[in-house]
Design a protein around this motif. Structure first.
Motif, PDB file in Angstrom:
ATOM      1  N   ALA A 186       0.829  -1.206   0.000  1.00  0.00           N
ATOM      2  CA  ALA A 186       0.000   0.000   0.000  1.00  0.00           C
ATOM      3  C   ALA A 186       0.864   1.258   0.000  1.00  0.00           C
ATOM      4  O   ALA A 186       0.561   2.233  -0.695  1.00  0.00           O
ATOM      5  CB  ALA A 186      -0.930  -0.011   1.210  1.00  0.00           C
ATOM      6  N   LEU A 187       1.942   1.231   0.788  1.00  0.00           N
ATOM      7  CA  LEU A 187       2.850   2.382   0.835  1.00  0.00           C
ATOM      8  C   LEU A 187       3.496   2.645  -0.527  1.00  0.00           C
ATOM      9  O   LEU A 187       3.585   3.793  -0.971  1.00  0.00           O
ATOM     10  CB  LEU A 187       3.939   2.147   1.885  1.00  0.00           C
ATOM     11  CG  LEU A 187       3.602   2.478   3.326  1.00  0.00           C
ATOM     12  CD1 LEU A 187       4.692   1.973   4.264  1.00  0.00           C
ATOM     13  CD2 LEU A 187       3.406   3.971   3.502  1.00  0.00           C
ATOM     14  N   LYS A 188       3.927   1.588  -1.177  1.00  0.00           N
ATOM     15  CA  LYS A 188       4.588   1.753  -2.469  1.00  0.00           C
ATOM     16  C   LYS A 188       3.615   2.295  -3.508  1.00  0.00           C
ATOM     17  O   LYS A 188       3.956   3.207  -4.269  1.00  0.00           O
ATOM     18  CB  LYS A 188       5.163   0.413  -2.936  1.00  0.00           C
ATOM     19  CG  LYS A 188       6.012   0.522  -4.194  1.00  0.00           C
ATOM     20  CD  LYS A 188       6.703  -0.802  -4.506  1.00  0.00           C
ATOM     21  CE  LYS A 188       7.617  -0.656  -5.722  1.00  0.00           C
ATOM     22  NZ  LYS A 188       8.312  -1.932  -6.020  1.00  0.00           N
ATOM     23  N   ALA A 189       2.412   1.771  -3.520  1.00  0.00           N
ATOM     24  CA  ALA A 189       1.410   2.253  -4.475  1.00  0.00           C
ATOM     25  C   ALA A 189       1.020   3.692  -4.176  1.00  0.00           C
ATOM     26  O   ALA A 189       0.824   4.500  -5.100  1.00  0.00           O
ATOM     27  CB  ALA A 189       0.180   1.345  -4.444  1.00  0.00           C
ATOM     28  N   ALA A 190       0.914   4.031  -2.881  1.00  0.00           N
ATOM     29  CA  ALA A 190       0.561   5.399  -2.506  1.00  0.00           C
ATOM     30  C   ALA A 190       1.690   6.366  -2.839  1.00  0.00           C
ATOM     31  O   ALA A 190       1.442   7.507  -3.264  1.00  0.00           O
ATOM     32  CB  ALA A 190       0.225   5.464  -1.017  1.00  0.00           C
ATOM     33  N   ARG A 191       2.931   5.927  -2.638  1.00  0.00           N
ATOM     34  CA  ARG A 191       4.068   6.779  -3.008  1.00  0.00           C
ATOM     35  C   ARG A 191       4.087   7.044  -4.510  1.00  0.00           C
ATOM     36  O   ARG A 191       4.271   8.174  -4.961  1.00  0.00           O
ATOM     37  CB  ARG A 191       5.377   6.131  -2.598  1.00  0.00           C
ATOM     38  CG  ARG A 191       6.614   6.983  -2.893  1.00  0.00           C
ATOM     39  CD  ARG A 191       7.882   6.167  -3.044  1.00  0.00           C
ATOM     40  NE  ARG A 191       7.822   5.241  -4.171  1.00  0.00           N
ATOM     41  CZ  ARG A 191       8.854   4.496  -4.577  1.00  0.00           C
ATOM     42  NH1 ARG A 191      10.004   4.565  -3.919  1.00  0.00           N
ATOM     43  NH2 ARG A 191       8.725   3.668  -5.603  1.00  0.00           N
ATOM     44  N   ASP A 192       3.877   5.980  -5.298  1.00  0.00           N
ATOM     45  CA  ASP A 192       3.883   6.143  -6.751  1.00  0.00           C
ATOM     46  C   ASP A 192       2.766   7.073  -7.205  1.00  0.00           C
ATOM     47  O   ASP A 192       2.962   7.898  -8.098  1.00  0.00           O
ATOM     48  CB  ASP A 192       3.737   4.777  -7.429  1.00  0.00           C
ATOM     49  CG  ASP A 192       4.967   3.891  -7.247  1.00  0.00           C
ATOM     50  OD1 ASP A 192       5.988   4.402  -6.744  1.00  0.00           O
ATOM     51  OD2 ASP A 192       4.894   2.696  -7.601  1.00  0.00           O
ATOM     52  N   ARG A 193       1.606   6.938  -6.585  1.00  0.00           N
ATOM     53  CA  ARG A 193       0.485   7.826  -6.943  1.00  0.00           C
ATOM     54  C   ARG A 193       0.818   9.270  -6.618  1.00  0.00           C
ATOM     55  O   ARG A 193       0.605  10.167  -7.447  1.00  0.00           O
ATOM     56  CB  ARG A 193      -0.791   7.400  -6.200  1.00  0.00           C
ATOM     57  CG  ARG A 193      -1.962   8.356  -6.448  1.00  0.00           C
ATOM     58  CD  ARG A 193      -3.245   7.883  -5.791  1.00  0.00           C
ATOM     59  NE  ARG A 193      -3.135   7.788  -4.340  1.00  0.00           N
ATOM     60  CZ  ARG A 193      -4.130   7.399  -3.537  1.00  0.00           C
ATOM     61  NH1 ARG A 193      -5.292   7.037  -4.059  1.00  0.00           N
ATOM     62  NH2 ARG A 193      -3.960   7.328  -2.233  1.00  0.00           N
TER      63      ARG A 193
END
Length: 412
Positions: A186-193
């Motif tokens: 979730a953190l990685k996807a949120a960072r990318d977003r």
């Protein structure tokens, strides 16, 4: 000119020149320094006969056994180097011009420092073999279209929503390591977003947003640099000073939800930390060792976490920001995953600078050059030059309308 200066090897001047042109304390940083160093090394190798055709022996007379010195330089040498750069090596015309300018700038510096008596590289005969600039306009460079921007932001938004939902809806009896894996995803996807939205809508230069290994002052934005309530972000601008950049509404929500999920231990944490496992593993081991932990204890501590990033968050071991090259890798991955249609001669993905140029296109068309210049942190003159294709198109529409009016009057 003293004989001592003329007998000085060429590369003895390089470090002083690069320090003068570099940025930061001691002149050790900056992209210009890095690029100039590369071209000076190529020039030195060519001058020594190490780069060129098989029959090229360098600028030192064949019957002399020594390294090239300033006594060997004259306009004929630079003319030959210009011819070498413009040879059949697949370089574009403006690339050849750029490479030669690095050497020419060094030559001018050498005149001021007393190594040379004249700026040979700028003489007309020396520059004659250089190809003319290919006329490539900034408008020909990649700029994200509205369709591309929408496709990429929609994709990363869906990915982040799904990852966050998968993490936050895990059953209470989920294995702790599995729960950590869900949080990490979730953190990685949120960072990318958040990264994509910032690049797509703020028009901030990627070098102002992320870490530049060649410039110690550009360490990447931290949470303390953001004011989500005010919609602003402090960045170190290209003009070598701190300034506030705008955070428009589309950017606020991705940043806020990302911050809540990450819950950084201090505001000095980077907004966009690296997720590189090798970097984080080394960082965690070194930091825990400095805190007095024994190797066995460090190994046991790391085994409690699915990823070292999560341990770093719990222990406030601050990782570095991703680099500008890291951002390009992320956008390459996301562009491929989102299956975005990209037709560009240089980039097969949505490059970071394309987000800035895309916003420039939107602002110029909607509000004109003056407003766009303020948002882009550029002079109006530069914005007019970089987006001259817009004005040309608008003038073309005016000309078409005028011709239609004339033709309609003739038909009456």
């Amino acid at each position: 000119m003293p004989d001592r200066a003329l007998s000085t090897p060429l590369d003895d001047s390089f470090e002083r020149y690069l320090q003068d042109k570099g940025k930061g304390r001691g002149g050790d940083g900056g992209n210009y320094r890095r690029n100039a160093a590369r071209e000076l090394e190529r020039f030195a190798e060519w001058a020594a006969g190490d780069r060129g055709d098989d029959d090229w022996t360098g600028i030192v007379p064949d019957d002399v056994n020594r390294v090239p010195t300033f006594d060997d330089l004259d306009e004929r040498v630079f003319r030959e180097y210009a011819r070498h750069l413009g040879g059949d090596r697949g370089l574009k015309q403006n690339t050849v011009q750029t490479y030669y300018r690095y050497i020419s700038a060094w030559c001018g510096w050498c005149v001021n420092e007393g190594y040379l008596e004249a700026h040979y590289a700028q003489r007309a005969s020396a520059m004659a073999p250089l190809p003319e600039d290919d006329g490539r306009k900034p408008g020909d460079q990649q700029a994200w279209t509205s369709e591309q921007r929408h496709a990429l932001t929609r994709y990363v938004d869906e990915q982040a929503r799904d990852a966050v939902e998968a993490y936050t809806t895990l059953p209470e009896d989920t294995d702790p390591l599995d729960k950590q894996r869900g949080r990490y995803a979730a953190l990685k996807a949120a960072r990318d977003r958040a990264l994509v939205f910032v690049l797509a809508y703020t028009a901030v230069r990627v070098g102002e947003l992320l870490r530049d290994p060649n410039d110690p002052r550009r360490r990447g934005v931290r949470w303390e640099d953001l004011s989500l309530d005010d919609g602003s972000m402090d960045v170190y601008r290209k003009k070598q000073q701190w300034d506030a950049a705008s955070l428009p509404d589309p950017v606020i929500s991705p940043l806020r939800s990302y911050c809540q999920l990450m819950h950084p231990p201090t505001e000095r944490w980077p907004v966009f930390p690296t997720f590189d496992q090798r970097t984080l593993a080394e960082l965690v081991r070194e930091e825990l060792a400095e805190r007095g932990e024994r190797p066995e204890a460090i190994t046991e501590r790391r085994a409690e976490y699915a990823r070292d990033l999560l341990l770093a968050l719990d222990e406030d071991i601050r990782p570095p920001s991703i680099t500008t090259d890291g951002a390009r890798s992320i956008l390459q991955r996301l562009s491929d995953a989102a299956e975005i249609d990209i037709d560009h001669p240089k980039h097969a993905y949505l490059a970071p600078h394309g987000g800035r140029r895309g916003m420039g296109e939107v602002l110029v068309r909607a509000f004109g050059y003056t407003v766009a210049a303020r948002y882009l942190d550029n002079s109006e003159e530069m914005v007019r030059e970089r987006y001259s294709h817009i004005e040309a198109g608008e003038l073309g529409d005016v000309a078409t309308e005028a011709l239609n009016d004339v033709d309609s009057n003739l038909d009456r």
